[in-house]
Design a protein around this motif. Structure first.
Motif, PDB file in Angstrom:
ATOM      1  N   HIS A 108       0.836  -1.203   0.000  1.00 24.45           N
ATOM      2  CA  HIS A 108       0.000   0.000   0.000  1.00 24.45           C
ATOM      3  C   HIS A 108       0.883   1.270   0.000  1.00 24.45           C
ATOM      4  O   HIS A 108       0.626   2.229  -0.727  1.00 24.45           O
ATOM      5  CB  HIS A 108      -0.843  -0.074   1.272  1.00 24.45           C
ATOM      6  CG  HIS A 108      -1.899   0.952   1.464  1.00 24.45           C
ATOM      7  ND1 HIS A 108      -3.001   1.058   0.655  1.00 24.45           N
ATOM      8  CD2 HIS A 108      -2.039   1.921   2.409  1.00 24.45           C
ATOM      9  CE1 HIS A 108      -3.775   2.043   1.099  1.00 24.45           C
ATOM     10  NE2 HIS A 108      -3.203   2.598   2.160  1.00 24.45           N
ATOM     11  N   ARG A 111       2.750   1.577  -3.345  1.00 20.89           N
ATOM     12  CA  ARG A 111       1.777   2.076  -4.326  1.00 20.89           C
ATOM     13  C   ARG A 111       1.688   3.598  -4.227  1.00 20.89           C
ATOM     14  O   ARG A 111       1.734   4.311  -5.237  1.00 20.89           O
ATOM     15  CB  ARG A 111       0.414   1.411  -4.067  1.00 20.89           C
ATOM     16  CG  ARG A 111      -0.734   1.742  -4.998  1.00 20.89           C
ATOM     17  CD  ARG A 111      -1.379   3.105  -4.768  1.00 20.89           C
ATOM     18  NE  ARG A 111      -1.695   3.411  -3.391  1.00 20.89           N
ATOM     19  CZ  ARG A 111      -2.897   3.293  -2.842  1.00 20.89           C
ATOM     20  NH1 ARG A 111      -3.892   2.867  -3.561  1.00 20.89           N
ATOM     21  NH2 ARG A 111      -3.108   3.645  -1.573  1.00 20.89           N
ATOM     22  N   SER A 117       0.691   9.396  -4.490  1.00 21.32           N
ATOM     23  CA  SER A 117      -0.535   9.631  -3.706  1.00 21.32           C
ATOM     24  C   SER A 117      -0.274  10.480  -2.464  1.00 21.32           C
ATOM     25  O   SER A 117      -1.208  10.951  -1.831  1.00 21.32           O
ATOM     26  CB  SER A 117      -1.158   8.302  -3.271  1.00 21.32           C
ATOM     27  OG  SER A 117      -1.444   7.505  -4.379  1.00 21.32           O
ATOM     28  N   HIS A 209      -7.794   8.491   8.570  1.00 18.61           N
ATOM     29  CA  HIS A 209      -7.162   8.244   7.268  1.00 18.61           C
ATOM     30  C   HIS A 209      -8.232   8.270   6.168  1.00 18.61           C
ATOM     31  O   HIS A 209      -8.084   8.932   5.147  1.00 18.61           O
ATOM     32  CB  HIS A 209      -6.528   6.853   7.390  1.00 18.61           C
ATOM     33  CG  HIS A 209      -5.573   6.450   6.324  1.00 18.61           C
ATOM     34  ND1 HIS A 209      -4.376   7.083   6.098  1.00 18.61           N
ATOM     35  CD2 HIS A 209      -5.609   5.415   5.431  1.00 18.61           C
ATOM     36  CE1 HIS A 209      -3.726   6.463   5.126  1.00 18.61           C
ATOM     37  NE2 HIS A 209      -4.459   5.458   4.698  1.00 18.61           N
ATOM     38  N   ASN A 219      -6.586   9.164  -5.266  1.00 19.60           N
ATOM     39  CA  ASN A 219      -5.741   9.440  -6.422  1.00 19.60           C
ATOM     40  C   ASN A 219      -5.996   8.282  -7.411  1.00 19.60           C
ATOM     41  O   ASN A 219      -6.827   7.404  -7.137  1.00 19.60           O
ATOM     42  CB  ASN A 219      -4.291   9.466  -5.916  1.00 19.60           C
ATOM     43  CG  ASN A 219      -3.295   9.751  -6.999  1.00 19.60           C
ATOM     44  OD1 ASN A 219      -3.605  10.422  -7.983  1.00 19.60           O
ATOM     45  ND2 ASN A 219      -2.085   9.248  -6.824  1.00 19.60           N
TER      46      ASN A 219
HETATM   47  C1  HEM Z   1      -3.950  -0.001   9.045  1.00 20.63           C
HETATM   48  C2  HEM Z   1      -3.324   0.356   7.977  1.00 20.63           C
HETATM   49  C3  HEM Z   1      -3.990   1.054   6.828  1.00 20.63           C
HETATM   50  C4  HEM Z   1      -5.263   0.930   6.371  1.00 20.63           C
HETATM   51  C5  HEM Z   1      -6.362   0.006   6.895  1.00 20.63           C
HETATM   52  C6  HEM Z   1      -5.401   1.828   5.249  1.00 20.63           C
HETATM   53  C7  HEM Z   1      -6.569   1.973   4.515  1.00 20.63           C
HETATM   54  C8  HEM Z   1      -6.654   2.702   3.352  1.00 20.63           C
HETATM   55  C9  HEM Z   1      -7.755   2.640   2.424  1.00 20.63           C
HETATM   56  C10 HEM Z   1      -9.006   1.756   2.587  1.00 20.63           C
HETATM   57  C11 HEM Z   1      -7.487   3.477   1.411  1.00 20.63           C
HETATM   58  C12 HEM Z   1      -8.338   3.676   0.138  1.00 20.63           C
HETATM   59  C13 HEM Z   1      -8.103   2.503  -0.801  1.00 20.63           C
HETATM   60  C14 HEM Z   1      -6.714   2.459  -1.346  1.00 20.63           C
HETATM   61  O1  HEM Z   1      -6.236   3.483  -1.868  1.00 20.63           O
HETATM   62  O2  HEM Z   1      -6.059   1.383  -1.253  1.00 20.63           O
HETATM   63  C15 HEM Z   1      -6.221   4.122   1.686  1.00 20.63           C
HETATM   64  C16 HEM Z   1      -5.600   5.078   0.904  1.00 20.63           C
HETATM   65  C17 HEM Z   1      -4.355   5.627   1.162  1.00 20.63           C
HETATM   66  N1  HEM Z   1      -3.471   5.240   2.149  1.00 20.63           N
HETATM   67 FE1  HEM Z   1      -3.836   3.897   3.604  1.00 20.63          FE
HETATM   68  N2  HEM Z   1      -4.229   2.484   5.056  1.00 20.63           N
HETATM   69  C18 HEM Z   1      -3.331   2.038   5.994  1.00 20.63           C
HETATM   70  C19 HEM Z   1      -2.009   2.425   6.131  1.00 20.63           C
HETATM   71  C20 HEM Z   1      -1.384   3.378   5.344  1.00 20.63           C
HETATM   72  C21 HEM Z   1       0.005   3.761   5.461  1.00 20.63           C
HETATM   73  C22 HEM Z   1       0.985   3.153   6.437  1.00 20.63           C
HETATM   74  C23 HEM Z   1       0.225   4.738   4.520  1.00 20.63           C
HETATM   75  C24 HEM Z   1       1.485   5.486   4.214  1.00 20.63           C
HETATM   76  C25 HEM Z   1       2.453   5.726   5.012  1.00 20.63           C
HETATM   77  C26 HEM Z   1      -1.004   4.958   3.810  1.00 20.63           C
HETATM   78  C27 HEM Z   1      -1.193   5.882   2.808  1.00 20.63           C
HETATM   79  C28 HEM Z   1      -2.328   5.996   2.030  1.00 20.63           C
HETATM   80  C29 HEM Z   1      -2.485   6.920   0.927  1.00 20.63           C
HETATM   81  C30 HEM Z   1      -1.462   7.970   0.461  1.00 20.63           C
HETATM   82  C31 HEM Z   1      -3.751   6.700   0.395  1.00 20.63           C
HETATM   83  C32 HEM Z   1      -4.406   7.410  -0.803  1.00 20.63           C
HETATM   84  C33 HEM Z   1      -4.080   6.563  -1.982  1.00 20.63           C
HETATM   85  C34 HEM Z   1      -4.661   7.051  -3.252  1.00 20.63           C
HETATM   86  O3  HEM Z   1      -5.761   7.572  -3.260  1.00 20.63           O
HETATM   87  O4  HEM Z   1      -3.952   6.873  -4.240  1.00 20.63           O
HETATM   88  N3  HEM Z   1      -1.957   4.121   4.328  1.00 20.63           N
HETATM   89  N4  HEM Z   1      -5.745   3.615   2.880  1.00 20.63           N
END
Ligand code: HEM
Length: 417
Positions: A108, A111, A117, A209, A219
């Motif tokens: 993730h 990505r 993103s 988040h 994004n």
């Molecule tokens: C418990 C851990 C996490 C959960 C459950 C979670 C959940 C999500 C979900 C459901 C989304 C929207 C779907 C997707 O883009 O895959 C998202 C987007 C995003 N997450 Fe997480 N996330 C977690 C950890 C993190 C971490 C550690 C980072 C970065 C350090 C991160 C950065 C982002 C970013 C930048 C987006 C926007 C992506 C886009 O729209 O392109 N996330 N997250």
């Protein structure tokens, strides 16, 4: 949601008082417009969310049978494995679920790095992500201590001892963390308390988040903003079914480990009860900490900063530095698809992280084709920081990006300028 749904008297009654159905609909339903071009790399956030819930569920049931006392912890885990109905299954799902959680979240994050993103206006979403990964690491570290095996004990001893590198107050901090003069019963008890608490804090952070995500929406692979309804499709049914499909594929992978290789990610030494008088020959952390372990051990003595203190600063710094990324990368173009140089260096960075993991799994004195692991670790650690602090900022100002499509819709239908 259809009008007929809202006409149901019970739904109407609740909705009038607490508009929870429209909230769900606007968050993950047909009322949430989502870029129409998301690829499978966008499945990993929802998968991570599902695994978090599975970890909390299995964790609560394990807690019902676990005893947080140095005299009973190891035996209580053995009892869970042998005597508690389906205890082995609960424990294997929980333990392998932890590894899966890190695999999913690392993917993730990469990505996010690839498609930009983390950039404006999603900086805070990214920063909350960095806080989540720090909380995940603390949770996993403390969870690993609970079975009170040899690696639990010695891993906890090595890592908590790191704080003694802090000048003047280091030793006091370590005593305070331990609640005594060595890793012992008070340490186990507080780790258990925090291991139970932190996942709920992570849950709350995930809520923030997603809140931040939903302000500007996802994004997408081309990294350009949504310009109108022609660029989006409703989340439900399109992405609910895609996420479900991804879940099915993921569960095959996950369950393979649970049922056929449940100790693949584990350490045999942790099936030996903790013994403070016998140090295991190799103390290694869980696989997901290996790159950071390599960074910890890579730093030499630097002037007045001891190797230990330098290593601790570098290790914590390697994660916290990610917070600065949105400002270090100044390119207006988000997606690496249109950034030929950034794209190549992204893969260099990815391989660098893999090598760091491999170095972390080996003793620094071991030799690989005549080169000590210590030096491989030093070079890859130096590149890790150089990539973030110099390579990314330089590329972002020097690179000439490729032309962007007119819109998300145009990128799907093939129109580019
Ligand atoms: C418990 C851990 C996490 C959960 C459950 C979670 C959940 C999500 C979900 C459901 C989304 C929207 C779907 C997707 O883009 O895959 C998202 C987007 C995003 N997450 Fe997480 N996330 C977690 C950890 C993190 C971490 C550690 C980072 C970065 C350090 C991160 C950065 C982002 C970013 C930048 C987006 C926007 C992506 C886009 O729209 O392109 N996330 N997250």
């Amino acid at each position: 949601m259809s009008n007929r749904f809202y006409e149901n008297p019970v739904i109407k009654w609740i909705e009038y008082r607490l508009p929870i159905f429209s909230f769900i609909d606007e968050s993950v339903g047909s009322g949430y417009p989502t870029p129409k071009n998301l690829n499978y790399w966008w499945n990993f956030g929802s998968l991570a969310g599902i695994v978090l819930v599975v970890l909390i569920g299995t964790g609560i049931m394990l807690a019902m049978n676990y005893t947080a006392h140095v005299d009973y912890a190891f035996e209580s885990v053995e009892r869970i494995m042998r005597d508690v109905n389906y205890g082995w299954l609960l424990r294997y799902i929980h333990v392998n679920g932890g590894s899966m959680f890190f695999i999913l979240v690392y993917i993730h994050m990469f990505r996010g790095l690839y498609y930009g993103s983390f950039k404006e206006p999603r900086e805070l979403l990214w920063i909350i992500g960095v806080i989540i990964i720090v909380a995940m690491m603390a949770t996993a570290f403390m969870g690993y201590v609970l079975p009170w095996g040899q690696m639990s004990f010695w891993g906890a001893t090595v890592i908590t001892n790191l704080f003694s590198a802090i000048p003047l107050i280091g030793n006091d901090i370590v005593t305070w963390l331990w609640g005594g003069f060595s890793v012992d019963n008070p340490t186990l008890n507080r780790f258990y308390a925090f291991h139970y608490l932190l996942p709920f804090i992570i849950f709350a952070l995930v809520f923030l988040h997603l809140w931040a995500l939903h302000v500007h929406k996802s994004n997408n692979p081309v990294g350009i903003d949504i310009k109108g309804p022609q660029d989006t499709i409703p989340f439900h049914p399109y992405y609910t079914i895609k996420d479900l499909y991804g879940l099915g594929v993921f569960l095959i992978f996950f369950m393979f480990f649970v049922f056929f290789a449940p100790n693949f990610f584990g350490e045999p030494d942790n099936y030996i009860k903790a013994n403070p008088l016998v140090t295991p020959p190799h103390i290694v952390p869980e696989w997901y900490f290996l790159p950071f372990y390599a960074i910890l051990r890579a730093v030499p003595d630097l002037w007045i900063i001891s190797a230990k203190l330098g290593g601790v600063i570098a290790m914590f710094g390697s994660i916290l530095i990610l917070v600065l990324l949105p400002w270090l990368d100044r390119s207006k173009v988000r997606s690496a698809k249109f950034r030929p140089i950034y794209r190549q260096f992204f893969w260099v960075f990815f391989v660098d992280c893999l090598i760091l993991g491999w170095v972390g799994a080996n003793s620094p004195d071991a030799i690989f084709h005549g080169v000590p692991f210590l030096w491989i670790g030093r070079v890859t650690t130096a590149y890790y920081f150089a990539h973030i602090l110099f390579v990314i900022p330089l590329i972002s100002v020097l690179e000439k990006p490729k032309p962007l499509p007119d819109s998300i819709n145009a990128s799907v239908t093939g129109g580019t300028k």
